[in-house]
Design a protein around this motif. Structure first.
Motif, PDB file in Angstrom:
ATOM      1  N   THR A  35       4.744  -8.710  11.614  1.00  0.00           N
ATOM      2  CA  THR A  35       4.899  -8.269  12.995  1.00  0.00           C
ATOM      3  C   THR A  35       4.632  -6.776  13.024  1.00  0.00           C
ATOM      4  OG1 THR A  35       6.511  -9.973  13.381  1.00  0.00           O
ATOM      5  CG2 THR A  35       6.428  -8.196  14.975  1.00  0.00           C
TER       6      THR A  35
ATOM      7  N   GLY B  72       0.840  -1.195   0.000  1.00  0.00           N
ATOM      8  CA  GLY B  72       0.000   0.000   0.000  1.00  0.00           C
ATOM      9  C   GLY B  72       0.878   1.249   0.000  1.00  0.00           C
ATOM     10  N   ALA B  73       1.992   1.163  -0.706  1.00  0.00           N
ATOM     11  CA  ALA B  73       2.843   2.336  -0.959  1.00  0.00           C
ATOM     12  C   ALA B  73       3.390   3.000   0.291  1.00  0.00           C
ATOM     13  CB  ALA B  73       2.111   3.358  -1.825  1.00  0.00           C
ATOM     14  N   ARG B  74       3.815   2.191   1.257  1.00  0.00           N
ATOM     15  CA  ARG B  74       4.457   2.784   2.432  1.00  0.00           C
ATOM     16  C   ARG B  74       5.705   3.565   2.026  1.00  0.00           C
ATOM     17  NH1 ARG B  74       1.544  -0.939   4.589  1.00  0.00           N
ATOM     18  NH2 ARG B  74       0.865  -0.710   6.742  1.00  0.00           N
TER      19      ARG B  74
ATOM     20  N   PRO C 161       7.943  -3.073   4.992  1.00  0.00           N
ATOM     21  CA  PRO C 161       7.782  -4.223   5.870  1.00  0.00           C
ATOM     22  C   PRO C 161       8.407  -5.490   5.282  1.00  0.00           C
ATOM     23  CG  PRO C 161       5.731  -3.753   4.741  1.00  0.00           C
ATOM     24  CD  PRO C 161       6.674  -2.649   4.384  1.00  0.00           C
TER      25      PRO C 161
ATOM     26  N   GLY D  21       0.238   4.011   2.453  1.00  0.00           N
ATOM     27  CA  GLY D  21       0.812   3.358   3.626  1.00  0.00           C
ATOM     28  C   GLY D  21      -0.028   3.500   4.880  1.00  0.00           C
ATOM     29  N   ALA D  22      -1.311   3.772   4.700  1.00  0.00           N
ATOM     30  CA  ALA D  22      -2.170   4.022   5.853  1.00  0.00           C
ATOM     31  C   ALA D  22      -2.572   2.736   6.559  1.00  0.00           C
ATOM     32  CB  ALA D  22      -3.425   4.753   5.400  1.00  0.00           C
ATOM     33  N   ASP D  23      -2.672   2.802   7.878  1.00  0.00           N
ATOM     34  CA  ASP D  23      -3.291   1.689   8.603  1.00  0.00           C
ATOM     35  C   ASP D  23      -4.779   2.008   8.737  1.00  0.00           C
ATOM     36  OD1 ASP D  23      -3.497   3.565  10.590  1.00  0.00           O
ATOM     37  OD2 ASP D  23      -2.600   2.322  12.157  1.00  0.00           O
TER      38      ASP D  23
ATOM     39  N   LEU E 247       3.894  -3.097  15.137  1.00  0.00           N
ATOM     40  CA  LEU E 247       4.198  -2.334  16.341  1.00  0.00           C
ATOM     41  C   LEU E 247       3.320  -1.098  16.406  1.00  0.00           C
ATOM     42  CD1 LEU E 247       6.756  -4.080  16.430  1.00  0.00           C
ATOM     43  CD2 LEU E 247       8.051  -2.020  16.907  1.00  0.00           C
ATOM     44  N   THR E 248       2.979  -0.720  17.624  1.00  0.00           N
ATOM     45  CA  THR E 248       2.313   0.566  17.817  1.00  0.00           C
ATOM     46  C   THR E 248       3.261   1.385  18.663  1.00  0.00           C
ATOM     47  OG1 THR E 248       0.188  -0.542  17.747  1.00  0.00           O
ATOM     48  CG2 THR E 248       0.204   1.671  18.669  1.00  0.00           C
TER      49      THR E 248
ATOM     50  N   SER F 110      -0.425   6.848  10.707  1.00  0.00           N
ATOM     51  CA  SER F 110      -0.747   5.489  11.133  1.00  0.00           C
ATOM     52  C   SER F 110      -0.164   5.193  12.497  1.00  0.00           C
ATOM     53  CB  SER F 110      -0.195   4.478  10.116  1.00  0.00           C
ATOM     54  OG  SER F 110      -0.861   4.640   8.897  1.00  0.00           O
ATOM     55  N   ALA F 111      -0.990   4.640  13.344  1.00  0.00           N
ATOM     56  CA  ALA F 111      -0.510   4.314  14.688  1.00  0.00           C
ATOM     57  C   ALA F 111       0.245   2.990  14.693  1.00  0.00           C
ATOM     58  CB  ALA F 111      -1.683   4.256  15.652  1.00  0.00           C
ATOM     59  N   THR F 112      -0.103   2.122  13.754  1.00  0.00           N
ATOM     60  CA  THR F 112       0.612   0.839  13.715  1.00  0.00           C
ATOM     61  C   THR F 112       1.658   0.875  12.617  1.00  0.00           C
ATOM     62  OG1 THR F 112      -0.943  -0.112  12.143  1.00  0.00           O
ATOM     63  CG2 THR F 112      -1.427  -0.474  14.455  1.00  0.00           C
ATOM     64  N   GLN F 113       2.752   0.188  12.850  1.00  0.00           N
ATOM     65  CA  GLN F 113       3.777   0.056  11.816  1.00  0.00           C
ATOM     66  C   GLN F 113       4.043  -1.417  11.574  1.00  0.00           C
ATOM     67  OE1 GLN F 113       4.997   2.133  14.757  1.00  0.00           O
ATOM     68  NE2 GLN F 113       3.674   3.665  13.808  1.00  0.00           N
ATOM     69  N   VAL F 114       4.067  -1.753  10.312  1.00  0.00           N
ATOM     70  CA  VAL F 114       4.376  -3.143   9.986  1.00  0.00           C
ATOM     71  C   VAL F 114       5.890  -3.278  10.008  1.00  0.00           C
ATOM     72  CG1 VAL F 114       4.069  -5.002   8.349  1.00  0.00           C
ATOM     73  CG2 VAL F 114       2.356  -3.209   8.511  1.00  0.00           C
ATOM     74  N   ARG F 115       6.414  -4.127  10.864  1.00  0.00           N
ATOM     75  CA  ARG F 115       7.838  -4.188  11.064  1.00  0.00           C
ATOM     76  C   ARG F 115       8.520  -5.263  10.215  1.00  0.00           C
ATOM     77  NH1 ARG F 115      10.644  -0.783  14.395  1.00  0.00           N
ATOM     78  NH2 ARG F 115      10.053   0.889  12.977  1.00  0.00           N
ATOM     79  N   ARG F 116       7.955  -6.399  10.249  1.00  0.00           N
ATOM     80  CA  ARG F 116       8.662  -7.500   9.619  1.00  0.00           C
ATOM     81  C   ARG F 116       7.620  -8.393   8.961  1.00  0.00           C
ATOM     82  NH1 ARG F 116      11.388 -12.433  10.557  1.00  0.00           N
ATOM     83  NH2 ARG F 116       9.970 -13.040  12.199  1.00  0.00           N
TER      84      ARG F 116
ATOM     85  N   GLY G 133      -2.102   8.735   5.888  1.00  0.00           N
ATOM     86  CA  GLY G 133      -1.034   7.942   5.293  1.00  0.00           C
ATOM     87  C   GLY G 133      -0.135   7.310   6.335  1.00  0.00           C
ATOM     88  N   LEU G 134       1.102   7.101   5.938  1.00  0.00           N
ATOM     89  CA  LEU G 134       2.051   6.438   6.820  1.00  0.00           C
ATOM     90  C   LEU G 134       2.256   7.240   8.111  1.00  0.00           C
ATOM     91  CD1 LEU G 134       3.920   3.963   6.736  1.00  0.00           C
ATOM     92  CD2 LEU G 134       5.711   5.490   5.934  1.00  0.00           C
ATOM     93  N   LYS G 135       2.344   8.545   7.961  1.00  0.00           N
ATOM     94  CA  LYS G 135       2.596   9.387   9.135  1.00  0.00           C
ATOM     95  C   LYS G 135       1.455   9.322  10.128  1.00  0.00           C
ATOM     96  CE  LYS G 135       5.456  12.963   7.142  1.00  0.00           C
ATOM     97  NZ  LYS G 135       5.190  14.200   6.412  1.00  0.00           N
TER      98      LYS G 135
ATOM     99  N   SER H  79       5.018   6.870   0.440  1.00  0.00           N
ATOM    100  CA  SER H  79       4.521   7.803   1.417  1.00  0.00           C
ATOM    101  C   SER H  79       5.657   8.330   2.298  1.00  0.00           C
ATOM    102  CB  SER H  79       3.468   7.088   2.257  1.00  0.00           C
ATOM    103  OG  SER H  79       2.827   7.971   3.093  1.00  0.00           O
TER     104      SER H  79
END
Ligand SMILES: Cc1cc2nc3c(=O)[nH]c(=O)nc-3n(C[C@H](O)[C@@H](O)[C@@H](O)COP(=O)(O)OP(=O)(O)OC[C@H]3O[C@@H](n4cnc5c(N)ncnc54)[C@H](O)[C@@H]3O)c2cc1C
Ligand code: SF4
Ligand code: SF4
Ligand code: SF4
Ligand code: SF4
Lengths: 657, 447, 270
Positions: free
Chosen positions: B254, B25-27, B63, C91-93, B256-257, C226-232, C222-224, B30
């Motif tokens: 995985t 989704g284009a992280r 990710p 990149g939005a959650d 994270l918040t 978003s409270a969650t981040q996909v890490r791995r 968008g990404l900024k 962004s």
């Protein structure tokens, strides 16, 4: 002019005017249809007309066909006699056979006399046949049939009465009219000249009235075919494969046929030409297995709808009877349209070249494209085709799974000769994958240069087109053709008659000139050339061969597969009761593969039973759909232990040296 | 002309590693400060090299680790030489910005692990107890309290039950307004508690109710919510590492918040093990009330029907399906499938062959022309696996095939296969489950 | 009055394969489709249009290629389509997604009153089922999730009555309008587009709302935002094709093995 002649002239003119009026009213409705070119290749058309209309080739190929042949020719010959009769009535002083030179007069008199007797005989046979041996679909002694046969019989009797009387009176030479002579001897021998004149007068008028009555009855009965059959043979579809024209997807257009005048004029003319002989119904797998679809009735309903709605449409009024929808006469129920397998058996047998299933597809197009109405199960199919380019919606990556154990090369332009178009079933269906592998082995063994498209292969779109989803088919066809062009593909091998016919025939409408070869042809060819050596696939037992509709009837490939079986097994295949052009559908074509079959006996079971009559150990097929249908049918019958189904490629691969 | 230039630290440019992008989704796009990334129609980035300043922001957010900084071989050589000097500078970069410090301070205010105790008509959902199990581990690692949140009408008993499963404190809001579950009063109640007591982690069951509630709560609190976690652990900076499947189970992620609290997660039932119940454990009940009156709530529950008793079978919606095909041999044999289905809390489906043979009604048919199903467990008994059937059930989570023919195509899609006679294997399965249950003294499947 | 359907364009996950050696997703040739759940949401919005004469608007946030999905929605019967697309939205959650969608709905509402928003239950890629509740909460709409039947929308009394499917229960609820209704797949059978509608949709204009139009705080989207981040990301291990025991000679043993597996996989609970 005698007063008699004047009265007759009035009667005659009135009758002819009425006839002209009725005919005009009927035929003008045909002009409501859309344009279609049926004037190309006039010589071929004339030739066909002679063979099929005048020599009655298709009629003769069936029991009682001879009777019809006799009647038809009697009619043609007596047409002359009757013309003479009518004009003689109008101009008694000028027109008469007897004014011809004696030789000609006597010969004609003899012919007319004998032919009339033959006609009478044929009518009697027809009566008996309808009463005693009626096939289930022609309705025995219908009122229409009784009327027409009686009229013809009366006409003949009047003929003999008239000429018998004349002979008894001495105004005609008995010697050249054996039957009338006999009538004269048997019935008029003692009559006075005065009463003879009365008889003659009576029979003359009887003949005249019945003849004119007959003429006027024609446009209102199924015997209209007397007027339309010959031209219908002339205007027949000259191409073997009956594919519908492309549609133009432009805003504002309508698609398919939802109202009777949206058929082409030929589609309408067809409906006037039906003789109601019931041949199509006898041949139709849907009718045979007890489903509401009866191709004859489809054609009949089109005619009735035209007669009812045509005059309204001509006056720009709204039609009253829906073409699709009701179960009433003149309206075709939706369910009926979905039952057709497009097997082509109806078209194959129709003596007057009516095209039934293309009309069914016309109406399917309307339902799908204009109203998105179709059996529930098809929604999945349509979505899968559009989104994933295969009927099951399987991921394209799996298209190469069949090739896990063997080495397969991708098609490369200028390097590879043939594209092996594996097809969706060949790639995804576990059973058909075995056929694919067998064919690959054969290609390898005979040193053919071949390659595949792998995951880039797309579905050919056959089912969509037969189901009337022309819009999506159109997109798929164009995509495929572009793919072929981009990859430099010119020669294609298919293992599926549906892919075969679609690539070869349907895509031609898009300007694709591909050389498409079905594997049966290819294997036969390789054997003939000595490139493929087969060594007796001995363990197959008795092999019966099933002709696939899209290979046989639609594309006339009958002998190649049989030759392959003979080469591979050392013996000719056993034929089922219905084979070659008369073969009976497996039930999967026309998109039926993707629908349930809730009404009547299952078509595949009917066909399997027919195969089992020959007590085979192996049923050989040439089509992935047939494979699935036969395997399912055998499971239904619980005889999978005894009988197996093999594809032709598997039969050949077993005999590989 | 490059030769004349003085040696400058090569920056390289960002580059996509082929095949690794998952089109998240284009992280990356962004994140890019220079608009140096365009997305193609496959959802993958195209790096505009002339714009890229190799800030690595895209690398950090990807990710899938699908991006890298690319250097030409010459550049790499220069880079190696400069490496030594660069090391010293690196330490400096660790410095924390004022902004980040403020954020951390704010996050510190939040302490404690909370588990929402879901109930319908006073009957608790077992997933809540399972969450207390995993919550206890998290609380231990963090060195904080494990608390339960009980909201309902006459539900105090659930607080005690939650103590038995490991909670040490329970926040209770007991009011007739909460008799039926309705989103608005429930989420308001929870938000009230969270704002007042500030937990750092909040867990809920990923049930119909839990998902409905969690989404509203997280939005109201403007915090992150991770759905359907299958794994929970504590990472650096006290962050909750939330692992969950995505892309139809094709990948695990995985999540994270990092910047907001509480960190919210939902977990599906039966994913976490049930902790041992110890009725002797006690805890503290914190009674709270929220000023919500029935009149303020416009949503009314008019009727509740327990479908489990209605006996209506919908194969398409079932979570467990035991299906029979031609290999069942006779209509009567479907009763053994029903018995197994009953033990598993599922329903009986069938292939077209069984419908054809008149053994089963058409509504139960699975496949191309029947129903498409996606249960958690699909047991195919005496089904060969013709393609027309496979496409209707291939997406089931776990497929079990029982068939006499080792070469039946059904085994190609099965996770577990038993080559054997269905008429022997199926009763053996049923008996085994009954036997084990008799040993455990449990009643069987519960939704 | 409007009924708004929210649809998302997603990669067809049934076609996504994981490379067993590298563990990466093989997306080659995987098409983007309308999220299957959202087809039902759209269908339900069209049924409300047909039943109550509402105007059906479809909105989607996504890359510019989402246009294809919106055209499909128009072909199926939506009256208007809005594409929310901007690099700042990427990149939005769910938190950031629901903000953009909610603000878009608010903008629509300013022009013509919104009665109902229909969402799918969840997507097949993100699979969170959180966006619907997010929208409802942000807009203060009634929130009805897991709806498998809409009994009645009363535009006069401004009420909706619907049935929710929660676990083994069915619950009939009445809620005031405007409402956000997230539907389950069983709610309806989607329709199929007619060709005239497809042709119309091909030429229709789709409103593009980027952030110049929306004017949202860049830190909330968008990404900024978003409270969650996909890490791995990694691929799950998978049990494929294991034959258990010898069921022919020892069915009991095979049965024991299978039951063991099912318990281990948390499929069977004792
Ligand atoms: C591997 C991975 C894991 C993720 N995990 C999380 C997570 O745990 N928590 C989280 O908050 N985000 C997560 N995300 C981000 C999330 O998937 C987003 O893409 C988010 O924008 C939409 O959430 P969803 O797809 O789950 O939608 P859902 O909430 O499942 O969608 C419900 C309904 O909302 C509507 N809808 C959703 N998206 C749109 C849209 N763009 N346009 C129009 N309507 C829409 C549709 O009607 C849809 O049916 C994850 C992303 C990835 C790649
Ligand atoms: S094509 Fe075949 S199935 Fe269709 S009407 Fe003709 S005979 Fe019947
Ligand atoms: S359509 Fe042809 S085959 Fe069928 S009844 Fe009429 S004439 Fe005979
Ligand atoms: S490295 Fe920085 S500038 Fe370059 S593409 Fe990535 S985010 Fe953009
Ligand atoms: S961030 Fe990574 S996974 Fe997401 S689009 Fe960019 S390259 Fe692909």
């Amino acid at each position: 002019m005698s007063s008699n002649a004047i009265i007759f002239a009035i009667v005659f003119l009135a009758a002819m005017a009425l006839f002209a009026w009725s005919s005009f009213r009927r035929f003008r409705l045909v002009a409501l249809g859309r344009p279609e070119d049926r004037f190309s290749d006039l010589l071929k058309r004339l030739g066909g007309m002679l063979v099929y209309a005048f020599a009655q080739r298709r009629v003769l190929s069936r029991p009682f066909g001879l009777n019809h042949f006799v009647l038809f020719w009697c009619f043609l010959i007596l047409f002359l006699a009757n013309t003479e009769f009518l004009f003689g009535g109008l101009f008694p002083d000028y027109v008469s056979l007897s004014r011809l030179p004696d030789g000609a007069y006597h010969t004609l008199a003899f012919i007319f006399d004998v032919v009339s007797a033959l006609a009478l005989l044929a009518v009697v046979v027809a009566f008996i046949r309808r009463a005693a041996f009626a096939s289930p679909h022609i309705g025995g002694l219908s009122r229409d049939a009784v009327t027409i046969l009686s009229l013809v019989a009366i006409l003949m009797i009047a003929f003999f009465g008239l000429h018998g009387g004349k002979i008894a009176l001495g105004s005609e030479p008995a010697a050249y009219m054996p039957v009338s002579g006999f009538v004269a001897g048997a019935f008029f021998s003692g009559a006075s000249a005065g009463s003879l004149a009365g008889y003659i007068n009576f029979f003359w008028w009887l003949h005249a009235i019945v003849l004119l009555g007959f003429l006027n009855y024609l446009p209102y009965s199924k015997h209209m075919h007397i007027l339309t059959a010959v031209p219908n043979c002339f205007f027949r579809n000259l191409s073997r494969v009956k594919i519908l024209p492309r549609e133009e997807f432009k805003k504002g257009n309508t698609f398919g046929v939802g109202q009777v005048n949206e058929f082409t004029w030929k589609g309408l003319f067809d409906s006037y030409s039906c003789t109601e002989c019931g041949r199509c119904s006898d041949a139709c797998p849907a009718t045979f297995t007890g489903k509401p679809l009866d191709p004859r009735l489809v054609i009949h309903d089109i005619k009735m709808n035209l007669l009812k709605n045509g005059p309204l449409i001509a006056r720009k009024k709204t039609p009253v009877l829906p073409l699709i929808g009701d179960d009433k006469e003149g309206s075709i129920a939706e369910e009926v349209l979905w039952e057709c397998t497009t097997c082509g058996a109806c078209v194959e047998v129709c003596p007057v070249f009516i095209e039934h299933f293309p009309r069914i597809i016309d109406m399917r197009r309307y339902l799908v494209e204009m109203h998105a109405k179709f059996p529930e199960e098809l929604l999945t199919l349509f979505d899968n085709m559009e989104q994933r380019s295969n009927p099951w919606g399987i991921a394209p990556a799996e298209r190469v799974k069949w090739a896990v154990d063997i080495e397969v090369k991708p098609f490369e332009a200028d390097k590879t000769e043939y594209l092996f178009f594996v097809g969706c079933a060949g790639a995804f269906d576990a059973r058909t994958r075995r056929t694919t592998v067998a064919l690959a082995q054969i290609l390898e063994a005979s040193g053919v240069s071949w390659g595949i498209l792998g995951r880039d292969e797309l579905c050919c779109g056959d089912s969509l087109r037969r189901l009337g989803n022309e819009f999506v088919f159109d997109n798929m066809a164009r995509e495929n053709i572009k793919l072929f062009a981009d990859r430099g593909i010119k020669k294609v091998i298919t293992q599926c008659p549906h892919c075969y016919s679609t690539l070869k025939n349907d895509y031609r409408q898009y300007g694709a000139e591909l050389e498409v070869i079905h594997h049966s042809e290819l294997i036969a060819h390789l054997i003939q050339e000595g490139r493929l050596k087969l060594d007796g696939a001995g363990d197959l037992g008795r092999v019966v061969f099933h002709d696939s509709c899209y290979l046989g009837r639609h594309n006339m490939i009958y002998e190649a597969p049989r030759k392959v079986i003979t080469s591979a097994t050392g013996q000719e295949p056993t034929e089922m009761a219905r084979h070659h052009a008369k073969s009976f559908c497996c039930g999967a074509g026309g998109g039926r593969m993707w629908m349930e079959e809730p009404i009547g006996k299952h078509i595949n079971v009917a066909r399997v039973e027919e195969a089992l009559e020959k007590d085979p150990e192996t049923i050989c097929v040439c089509c992935p759909y047939c494979m699935i249908m036969f395997e399912d049918g055998l499971k239904d019958k619980g005889v999978t232990e005894k009988v197996k189904v093999l594809d032709l490629a598997e039969v050949a691969a077993r005999a590989l040296k | 002309m490059t030769e004349e230039k003085r040696v400058k630290k090569p920056r390289g440019v960002a580059r996509l590693i082929p095949g690794k992008c998952i089109a998240c989704g284009a992280r990356c796009q962004s994140a890019c400060p220079k608009d140096a990334i365009e997305m193609n129609e496959k959802g993958e980035p195209i790096i505009l090299v002339e714009k890229c300043i190799s800030c690595r922001k895209c690398l950090k957010v990807c990710p899938a680790d699908a991006l890298e900084i690319y250097f030409t071989p010459e550049e790499r050589k220069i880079l190696a030489e400069m490496e030594a000097r660069a090391k010293a500078a690196a330490a400096e970069a660790e410095k924390m910005s004022a902004e980040e410090a403020a954020l951390l301070a704010k996050l510190k205010e939040y302490r404690g692990v909370w588990v929402f105790v879901e109930q319908i008509a006073g009957e608790p959902a077992e997933v809540s107890w399972e969450l207390l199990g995993v919550g206890a581990d998290l609380a231990r690692t963090l060195g904080v309290e494990l608390c339960s949140v009980v909201i309902g009408d006459k539900v105090e008993g659930l607080c005690y039950e939650s103590f038995a499963y490991g909670a040490t404190k329970s926040y209770l809001i007991d009011d007739p307004v909460f008799h039926y579950y309705r989103t608005e009063p429930y989420y308001k109640a929870i938000c009230y508690l969270v704002e007042k007591y500030k937990p750092e982690i909040m867990l809920m069951g990923a049930t119909g109710l839990g998902r409905d509630l969690a989404g509203a709560v997280a939005t109201k609190l403007q915090t992150g919510l991770t759905a359907d976690c299958t794994g929970l652990a504590i990472g650096e900076n006290r962050n909750l590492l939330q692992t969950r499947p995505a892309f139809g189970g094709n990948i695990m992620a995985t999540i994270l918040t990092e910047r907001t609290r509480p960190q919210m997660a939902t977990v599906r039932p039966h994913v976490m093990p049930m902790p041992k119940k110890d009725p002797s454990r006690r805890g503290e009940i914190v009674r709270e009330s929220v000023p919500i009156r029935e009149d303020d709530i416009a949503v009314k529950v008019l009727e509740v029907i327990d479908e489990r008793k209605a006996g209506e079978v919908d194969v398409a919606a079932a979570e467990v399906i035991v299906s029979g095909g031609r290999g069942m041999c006779a209509k009567e044999n479907f009763s053994i499938l029903q018995e197994l289905a009953d033990e598993l809390g599922g329903v009986v489906g069938c292939s077209r062959g069984a419908v054809e043979a008149g053994w089963m009604p058409a509504e139960r048919q699975v496949g191309q022309t029947g129903k498409t199903v996606r249960p958690k467990l699909y047991i195919a008994c005496g089904i060969s696996g013709a393609i027309q059937h496979l496409v209707g059930m291939q997406q089931s989570d776990i497929i079990v095939a029982i068939n006499r023919d080792r070469h039946a195509p059904i085994f190609e899609v099965a996770n577990y296969g038993i080559v054997g006679d269905v008429l022997e294997v199926v009763p053996a399965l049923t008996n085994r489950i009954r036997e084990l249950r008799a040993k455990e003294g449990t009643g069987g499947h519960r939704g | 009055m409007l009924v708004v359907a929210c649809v998302k364009q997603v990669p067809d996950t049934t076609q996504v394969e994981v490379d067993p050696t590298t563990g990466t997703l093989k997306r080659e040739g995987v098409p983007f489709i309308m999220n299957p759940f959202d087809i039902h949401a759209l269908e339900e919005s069209l049924r409300l249009k047909d039943r109550y004469g509402l105007r059906a608007v479809v909105v989607s946030m996504g890359p510019p290629s989402t246009e294809v999905t919106l055209r499909k929605a128009l072909a199926l019967g939506a009256d208007e389509a809005v594409l929310l697309s901007d690099r700042a939205f990427g990149g939005a959650d769910t938190l950031a997604t629901s903000l953009v969608l909610a603000e878009a709905i608010r903008r629509l509402d300013e022009r013509e009153e919104v009665a109902v928003v229909v969402c799918g239950r969840q997507t097949i890629d993100g699979d969170t089922a959180q966006v619907g509740p997010g929208i409802a909460t942000r807009l203060g709409y009634s929130q009805l999730t897991l709806v498998d039947r809409i009994d009645e929308v009363d535009l006069r009394a401004r009420k909706v009555r619907a049935r929710r499917k929660v676990g083994g229960w069915h619950e009939t609820v009445e809620a005031p309008l405007p409402a956000m209704i997230a539907v389950v797949r069983e709610i309806n059978r989607p329709r199929y587009p007619t060709v005239p509608r497809r042709l119309m949709a091909e030429e229709a204009t789709i409103a593009l709302w980027n952030n110049e139009v929306m004017k949202l705080d860049e830190n909330k989207i968008g990404l900024k935002g978003s409270a969650t981040q996909v890490r791995r990301i990694f691929s799950p291990e998978r049990a494929k094709g294991e034959i258990l025991g010898d069921g022919l000679s020892n069915p009991e043993e095979a049965a024991h093995l299978l039951i063991g597996k099912l318990i281990e996989k948390d499929i069977l609970y004792l």
